[in-house]
Design a protein around this motif. Structure first.
Motif, PDB file in Angstrom:
ATOM      1  N   ARG A 161      19.130   5.401 -69.867  1.00  0.00           N
ATOM      2  CA  ARG A 161      20.222   5.891 -69.045  1.00  0.00           C
ATOM      3  C   ARG A 161      19.750   5.952 -67.610  1.00  0.00           C
ATOM      4  N   ALA A 184      23.206   3.339 -67.702  1.00  0.00           N
ATOM      5  CA  ALA A 184      23.424   2.050 -68.348  1.00  0.00           C
ATOM      6  C   ALA A 184      22.948   0.917 -67.441  1.00  0.00           C
ATOM      7  N   VAL A 185      22.462  -0.156 -68.083  1.00  0.00           N
ATOM      8  CA  VAL A 185      21.998  -1.322 -67.343  1.00  0.00           C
ATOM      9  C   VAL A 185      22.838  -2.525 -67.736  1.00  0.00           C
ATOM     10  N   ASP A 223      23.229  -3.485 -71.372  1.00  0.00           N
ATOM     11  CA  ASP A 223      24.156  -2.684 -72.175  1.00  0.00           C
ATOM     12  C   ASP A 223      25.572  -3.239 -72.063  1.00  0.00           C
ATOM     13  N   VAL A 224      25.953  -3.587 -70.854  1.00  0.00           N
ATOM     14  CA  VAL A 224      27.290  -4.150 -70.629  1.00  0.00           C
ATOM     15  C   VAL A 224      27.433  -5.481 -71.370  1.00  0.00           C
ATOM     16  N   ILE A 273      32.114  -2.066 -68.560  1.00  0.00           N
ATOM     17  CA  ILE A 273      31.562  -1.375 -67.396  1.00  0.00           C
ATOM     18  C   ILE A 273      32.159   0.026 -67.280  1.00  0.00           C
ATOM     19  N   LEU A 311      30.860   2.370 -70.164  1.00  0.00           N
ATOM     20  CA  LEU A 311      29.452   2.770 -70.014  1.00  0.00           C
ATOM     21  C   LEU A 311      29.178   3.466 -68.689  1.00  0.00           C
ATOM     22  N   TYR A 320      28.814   2.045 -65.944  1.00  0.00           N
ATOM     23  CA  TYR A 320      27.735   1.240 -65.358  1.00  0.00           C
ATOM     24  C   TYR A 320      27.918   1.124 -63.852  1.00  0.00           C
TER      25      TYR A 320
END
Length: 343
Positions: free
Chosen positions: A9, A11-12, A15-16, A49, A52, A54
């Motif tokens: 955490r 998010a990167v 992850d997306v 996005i 998350l 992001y």
């Protein structure tokens, strides 16, 4: 980047990519409003996005937009012929495209040193990064340390098939070497290998063994080396004491050089008693005694293709299938260190 997590955490980009079912490169294109993304795919990425929360790395976004004109290179073992030639190819191709090159060399191969070198490089204004490592663990450590969204290409080793990777066709090179020796009538071929942790070395071992098995020949025990002429010399002393050794494939030319010295000292004549094939075609290969038959992998072409692949990523034109980069096919250079099997 599927399979590689740069922190839990926040998010990167990976992850997306996983949540939306696309590649890192596609996420990057959506974030940077690049063309050639289907509307349905774009909506899926934007939904991921939002889910998350992001927040794209602002520095990396600027880099993807090519506000920089420097390519970063992370390299280890750059004193060896292969990596050094690859760096030469990268430098020439980058200059032709109007880019400078900044090179970072870790102090050692441990994860901390690699992460520090990578972080230091990324702190400069670089448009993208080429990672010249042939250990999967080292490449993974480097990629984990890069900012999200920064275009990256690997040479030889990558943590998974989502990272564009430019490779020599190691298996084809080893096959050429072994089949050349078998074609001269040798009953089998011994192998002096590179380091166990190196992906290129292990690919050559596997192809050597597979080629012998396809020909119905038994594979002798591998004689381990470490790329150095010294390790080739030790291997040569060992092989000179064995009965029935008539053909040796050394995993690089420097080990072949040491091997030739050891065999000569033990009164074993090359190629009359033992034929030797190397790998790399170093500039000195044609001047050894005897001139060395070897596999030429064209490391400079690997460097050129690495830059070409990175530029496509930076333009948003990279393929979703990062494993689709064609491999560089080597050639066999026949000289005087091989001959028909004795007797």
């Amino acid at each position: 980047m599927a399979g590689v997590r740069r922190g839990r955490r926040p998010a990167v980009i990976g992850d997306v990519a996983r949540l939306s079912g696309v590649s890192n490169q596609t996420v990057s294109r959506v974030i940077n409003e690049r063309p050639n993304v289907r509307e349905e795919t774009r909506r899926r990425v934007l939904d991921a996005i939002r889910q998350l929360d992001y927040r794209p790395n602002l520095m990396a976004r600027g880099l993807v937009r090519r506000q920089a004109h420097t390519i970063g290179v992370i390299s280890f073992d750059s004193v060896l012929f292969g990596p050094a030639s690859t760096l030469l190819g990268i430098g020439r191709a980058a200059r032709s495209a109007g880019y400078g090159v900044t090179i970072a060399t870790p102090d050692s191969s441990d994860r901390g040193s690699i992460a520090k070198a990578t972080t230091d490089l990324a702190s400069h204004t670089v448009a993208g990064v080429i990672i010249v490592f042939v250990s999967r663990a080292a490449a993974t450590s480097a990629l984990l340390s890069l900012p999200a969204g920064l275009p990256a290409v690997a040479v030889e080793a990558s943590p998974d098939d989502s990272v564009p990777t430019v490779r020599v066709d190691q298996a084809e090179g080893a096959r050429m070497a072994v089949e050349h020796l078998l074609g001269l009538g040798h009953s089998t071929v011994w192998h002096v290998s590179g380091p166990r942790e190196r992906m290129d070395a292990q690919a050559r071992v596997e192809a050597w063994r597979a080629t012998l098995e396809r020909a119905g020949r038994s594979a002798p025990p591998v004689v381990p080396g470490d790329w150095s002429a010294e390790s080739g010399y030790r291997a040569g002393l060992e092989l000179a004491e064995r009965q029935g050794v008539t053909a040796v494939f050394a995993a690089n030319d420097h080990m072949a050089l040491g091997l030739l010295r050891a065999l000569s000292e033990r009164g074993v004549r090359v190629p009359r008693d033992v034929s030797v094939v190397g790998f790399d075609d170093i500039p000195e290969a044609g001047y050894l005694i005897p001139p060395l038959t070897t596999v030429r992998p064209d490391h400079e072409e690997v460097g050129r293709r690495s830059v070409e692949t990175l530029l496509r990523l930076m333009d948003g034109d990279g393929r979703d299938d990062a494993d689709d980069v064609p491999r560089v096919v080597p050639t066999l250079v026949r000289r005087l260190s091989t001959a028909p099997a004795p007797g």
